[in-house]
Scaffold this motif. Structure first.
Motif, PDB file in Angstrom:
ATOM      1  N   ALA A  42       0.852  -1.200   0.000  1.00 16.15           N
ATOM      2  CA  ALA A  42       0.000   0.000   0.000  1.00 16.15           C
ATOM      3  C   ALA A  42       0.882   1.244   0.000  1.00 16.15           C
ATOM      4  CB  ALA A  42      -0.917  -0.007   1.213  1.00 16.15           C
ATOM      5  N   GLU A  43       0.553   2.187  -0.865  1.00 18.41           N
ATOM      6  CA  GLU A  43       1.347   3.410  -0.992  1.00 18.41           C
ATOM      7  C   GLU A  43       0.425   4.627  -1.010  1.00 18.41           C
ATOM      8  OE1 GLU A  43       5.137   2.503  -3.711  1.00 18.41           O
ATOM      9  OE2 GLU A  43       3.256   2.081  -4.725  1.00 18.41           O
ATOM     10  N   TYR A  44       0.968   5.759  -0.554  1.00 16.55           N
ATOM     11  CA  TYR A  44       0.234   7.008  -0.642  1.00 16.55           C
ATOM     12  C   TYR A  44       0.400   7.593  -2.049  1.00 16.55           C
ATOM     13  CZ  TYR A  44      -0.607   7.225   4.379  1.00 16.55           C
ATOM     14  OH  TYR A  44      -1.050   6.960   5.650  1.00 16.55           O
ATOM     15  N   VAL A  45      -0.721   8.071  -2.602  1.00 17.87           N
ATOM     16  CA  VAL A  45      -0.718   8.688  -3.918  1.00 17.87           C
ATOM     17  C   VAL A  45      -1.282  10.097  -3.790  1.00 17.87           C
ATOM     18  CG1 VAL A  45      -1.688   8.594  -6.247  1.00 17.87           C
ATOM     19  CG2 VAL A  45      -0.979   6.483  -5.112  1.00 17.87           C
ATOM     20  N   ASP A  46      -0.596  11.066  -4.387  1.00 17.30           N
ATOM     21  CA  ASP A  46      -1.107  12.436  -4.438  1.00 17.30           C
ATOM     22  C   ASP A  46      -2.068  12.508  -5.625  1.00 17.30           C
ATOM     23  OD1 ASP A  46      -1.604  15.146  -4.714  1.00 17.30           O
ATOM     24  OD2 ASP A  46       0.456  15.749  -4.263  1.00 17.30           O
ATOM     25  N   LEU A  47      -3.350  12.640  -5.341  1.00 17.12           N
ATOM     26  CA  LEU A  47      -4.361  12.607  -6.405  1.00 17.12           C
ATOM     27  C   LEU A  47      -4.236  13.788  -7.353  1.00 17.12           C
ATOM     28  CD1 LEU A  47      -7.426  11.485  -4.255  1.00 17.12           C
ATOM     29  CD2 LEU A  47      -6.022  10.065  -5.768  1.00 17.12           C
ATOM     30  N   ARG A  48      -3.712  14.894  -6.880  1.00 18.94           N
ATOM     31  CA  ARG A  48      -3.561  16.066  -7.760  1.00 18.94           C
ATOM     32  C   ARG A  48      -2.479  15.842  -8.803  1.00 18.94           C
ATOM     33  NH1 ARG A  48      -3.321  21.763  -4.800  1.00 18.94           N
ATOM     34  NH2 ARG A  48      -1.325  20.902  -4.123  1.00 18.94           N
ATOM     35  N   LEU A  49      -1.479  15.042  -8.454  1.00 18.63           N
ATOM     36  CA  LEU A  49      -0.382  14.775  -9.394  1.00 18.63           C
ATOM     37  C   LEU A  49      -0.669  13.585 -10.296  1.00 18.63           C
ATOM     38  CD1 LEU A  49       2.728  15.307  -7.061  1.00 18.63           C
ATOM     39  CD2 LEU A  49       1.602  16.954  -8.578  1.00 18.63           C
ATOM     40  N   ASN A  50      -1.778  12.900 -10.042  1.00 18.26           N
ATOM     41  CA  ASN A  50      -2.157  11.733 -10.857  1.00 18.26           C
ATOM     42  C   ASN A  50      -3.620  11.865 -11.285  1.00 18.26           C
ATOM     43  OD1 ASN A  50       0.239   9.636 -10.541  1.00 18.26           O
ATOM     44  ND2 ASN A  50      -0.086  10.576  -8.537  1.00 18.26           N
ATOM     45  N   PRO A  51      -3.939  12.906 -12.067  1.00 15.18           N
ATOM     46  CA  PRO A  51      -5.341  13.179 -12.404  1.00 15.18           C
ATOM     47  C   PRO A  51      -5.943  12.094 -13.298  1.00 15.18           C
ATOM     48  CG  PRO A  51      -3.892  14.558 -13.720  1.00 15.18           C
ATOM     49  CD  PRO A  51      -3.016  13.861 -12.717  1.00 15.18           C
ATOM     50  N   GLU A  52      -7.244  11.987 -13.237  1.00 13.80           N
ATOM     51  CA  GLU A  52      -7.962  11.031 -14.080  1.00 13.80           C
ATOM     52  C   GLU A  52      -8.047  11.590 -15.500  1.00 13.80           C
ATOM     53  OE1 GLU A  52     -12.071   8.405 -13.891  1.00 13.80           O
ATOM     54  OE2 GLU A  52     -12.006  10.386 -12.941  1.00 13.80           O
ATOM     55  N   ARG A  53      -7.471  10.831 -16.461  1.00 14.55           N
ATOM     56  CA  ARG A  53      -7.425  11.276 -17.846  1.00 14.55           C
ATOM     57  C   ARG A  53      -7.604  10.096 -18.794  1.00 14.55           C
ATOM     58  NH1 ARG A  53      -1.837  14.827 -17.408  1.00 14.55           N
ATOM     59  NH2 ARG A  53      -2.769  16.840 -16.886  1.00 14.55           N
ATOM     60  N   PHE A  54      -7.704  10.425 -20.080  1.00 12.11           N
ATOM     61  CA  PHE A  54      -7.736   9.378 -21.090  1.00 12.11           C
ATOM     62  C   PHE A  54      -6.313   8.867 -21.290  1.00 12.11           C
ATOM     63  CE2 PHE A  54      -7.537   7.761 -25.432  1.00 12.11           C
ATOM     64  CZ  PHE A  54      -8.632   6.917 -25.446  1.00 12.11           C
ATOM     65  N   THR A  55      -6.068   7.624 -20.907  1.00 12.84           N
ATOM     66  CA  THR A  55      -4.705   7.079 -20.980  1.00 12.84           C
ATOM     67  C   THR A  55      -4.447   6.283 -22.250  1.00 12.84           C
ATOM     68  OG1 THR A  55      -5.317   5.012 -19.875  1.00 12.84           O
ATOM     69  CG2 THR A  55      -4.670   6.875 -18.467  1.00 12.84           C
ATOM     70  N   GLY A  56      -5.504   5.910 -22.970  1.00 18.06           N
ATOM     71  CA  GLY A  56      -5.340   5.074 -24.149  1.00 18.06           C
ATOM     72  C   GLY A  56      -5.409   3.588 -23.857  1.00 18.06           C
ATOM     73  N   TYR A  57      -5.690   3.235 -22.600  1.00 16.69           N
ATOM     74  CA  TYR A  57      -5.781   1.815 -22.217  1.00 16.69           C
ATOM     75  C   TYR A  57      -7.003   1.185 -22.856  1.00 16.69           C
ATOM     76  CZ  TYR A  57      -6.673  -2.165 -19.055  1.00 16.69           C
ATOM     77  OH  TYR A  57      -6.947  -3.409 -18.532  1.00 16.69           O
TER      78      TYR A  57
END
Length: 502
Positions: A196-211
């Motif tokens: 388990a790790e802490y994630v900064d949600l502001r630095l990992n925004p929800e976007r279209f990744t192409g997956y």
């Protein structure tokens, strides 16, 4: 001579009359044709906007609220405040395990696209109050009461456990864990896990990744076909895993959150055959799906020139996912399900307000000034949710025969819990992060809605074992609602963009 001259003048006069009529007629026909052409063009442009958003109006099914009231309430009262709140330290950092294996099929498809990557936070950047584990810091008096109770319970349990074998102790711990999970709608990550790790949600925004591809298809197909109550007319998508489907696994580049998995023009008619609880379940999943699609359309990779990515709204992609012609008439219904989901989570926030209004509850980060501002912002939002006049009435759910209602509620809970576990099967790390957060947020909202008695009986000045929220649940709940609020705001932006293109 005079006769010839007058005869000639008469002929010229007649020719002028005929020519004049022709010229006037030509101009009249030309202007009329131009007017008709303009009207036809205007009609085409109007229908282009209409096909996406014009029908997104009026009262929602299974409740007494309308789209327009939610738009005004959200865009002017909720959206500005919720954006400020989720930027605060307490809500920015989300602890999540993105390495949990898929419990349903071999985990063989991790996305290699760079935009799928999630950057965890170094321990040094996490506020001390968050990483210390004091998620709900209480006042000094409340802490003293809690410590005494915990000490007495530990002494009693210690005395009992001294007569038990290690195997029995482990069994009791498993039972306690099982009891704690009985009212949860989500499988919670173990925050003490080394993965388990802490994630900064502001630095990992929800976007279209192409997956996209077979892995993405399998996730949503499993949700809709195996774990979701749905109208019978919803068709099964073509299985890209089956042989003979051709090279294109996802037509026109459909991704993990594409809506091609839905369909059926008779869904509204056939959904009436579902009981209220099953209709609600389907609309919640459908609304979540719509919300995620809007986020991907609003934060689309438009250009990657000179090594700097340009993200922004993609109107063509929005139309492809919600236009009536592209979705077999389903676009408006999908968007209305988003509004329905918004009402459900809005209702949950209004119901949980007494939990946070108690003076000793503090959203603790270790910075007293920061924590005070954060709680004030949260209480402002909760006050707005309580003032909303058209809430969903959850009392109509599970209100039939006691045994049948209990069985249906448990089925409802287990279906949703299964969906939360499917999020561990998503191959794209960023999609998995936001999928887990938003399903956990919705699961927490459902838990709140069906814990009315426990919330009403909360002690005013001390913690309660009857109803308690972890920091992980609080962060997920507010961020998930923030995502829905953003989706409704983005719909307003897309409406403006569609008009500007006319």
């Amino acid at each position: 001579m005079v006769k010839h001259t007058s005869h000639f003048c008469g002929i010229v006069f007649l020719l002028c009359l005929l020519l004049g009529d022709f010229v006037l007629g030509w101009f009249h026909y030309g202007s009329q044709g131009k007017t008709q052409q303009q009207q036809q063009q205007r009609s085409t442009e109007d229908s282009s906007e209409q096909s996406c958003l014009c029908h997104l109006t009026g009262v929602l099914d299974d409740c007494f609220c309308d789209v327009e009231s939610i738009d005004v309430f959200n865009n002017f009262k909720i959206f500005p405040r919720i954006q400020k709140l989720i930027e605060r330290d307490f809500f920015r950092y989300y602890r999540v395990n993105l390495k949990r294996p898929c419990p349903f099929w071999p985990d063989d498809s991790h996305c290699a696209i760079k935009d799928c990557h999630v950057e965890p936070c170094p321990e040094s950047e996490i506020p001390v109050g968050i990483k210390s584990g004091n998620y709900n810091k209480y006042s000094q008096a409340a802490n003293a009461i809690r410590d005494i109770k915990e000490c007495e319970q530990a002494h009693e349990l210690g005395a009992i456990n001294s007569t038990l074998s290690n195997q029995s102790k482990e069994a009791f711990q498993d039972w306690a864990h099982h009891d704690d999970a009985q009212d949860h709608f989500c499988g919670l990550d173990d925050e003490t896990s080394p993965d388990a790790e802490y994630v900064d949600l502001r630095l990992n925004p929800e976007r279209f990744t192409g997956y996209k591809g077979p892995s993405a298809w399998r996730v949503w197909n499993s949700i809709y076909e195996e774990n979701c109550f749905k109208p019978r007319s919803v068709y099964r998508p073509l299985n890209p895993l089956a042989p003979g489907r051709g090279e294109s696994l996802f037509p026109r580049g459909e991704s993990l959150f594409s809506h091609s998995h839905w369909g059926g023009d008779d869904d509204d008619v056939e959904s009436l055959w579902l009981c209220l609880e099953k209709r609600v379940f389907y609309r919640l999943i459908s609304g979540l799906h719509s919300s995620i699609n809007i986020h991907l359309c609003a934060e689309y990779l438009l250009d990657e020139g000179w090594g700097k990515a340009l993200w922004g709204p993609n109107v063509h992609e929005f139309r492809r996912r919600f236009d009536s012609a592209e979705t077999k008439g389903e676009g408006t219904r999908r968007l209305k399900n988003l509004y329905f989901l918004y009402l459900i989570e809005l209702r949950a926030l209004s119901k949980v307000a007494p939990y946070f209004e108690r003076a000793f509850i503090n959203l603790y980060t270790g910075n007293a000034q920061e924590d005070s501002v954060t709680k004030d912002l949260l209480l402002q939002i909760l006050n707005e949710t309580k003032a909303f006049p058209m809430h969903f009435d959850e009392s109509s759910m599970f209100a039939g025969h006691k045994i049948e209602a209990k069985t249906l509620k448990e089925e409802f809970r287990l279906h949703f819990k299964n969906i939360s576990r499917i999020m561990d099967c998503v191959g794209c790390s960023k999609c998995r992060l936001w999928g887990k957060l938003q399903t956990q947020g919705l699961g927490t909202a459902l838990r709140i809605l069906f814990s009315e008695k426990e919330i009403k009986n909360l002690p005013e000045n001390s913690p309660s074992k009857g109803f308690q929220l972890t920091r992980q649940e609080i962060v997920a709940l507010l961020n998930a609602f923030g995502r829905l609020s953003t989706s409704i705001k983005e719909l307003h932006n897309f409406r403006t963009l569609l008009k500007d293109q006319r």
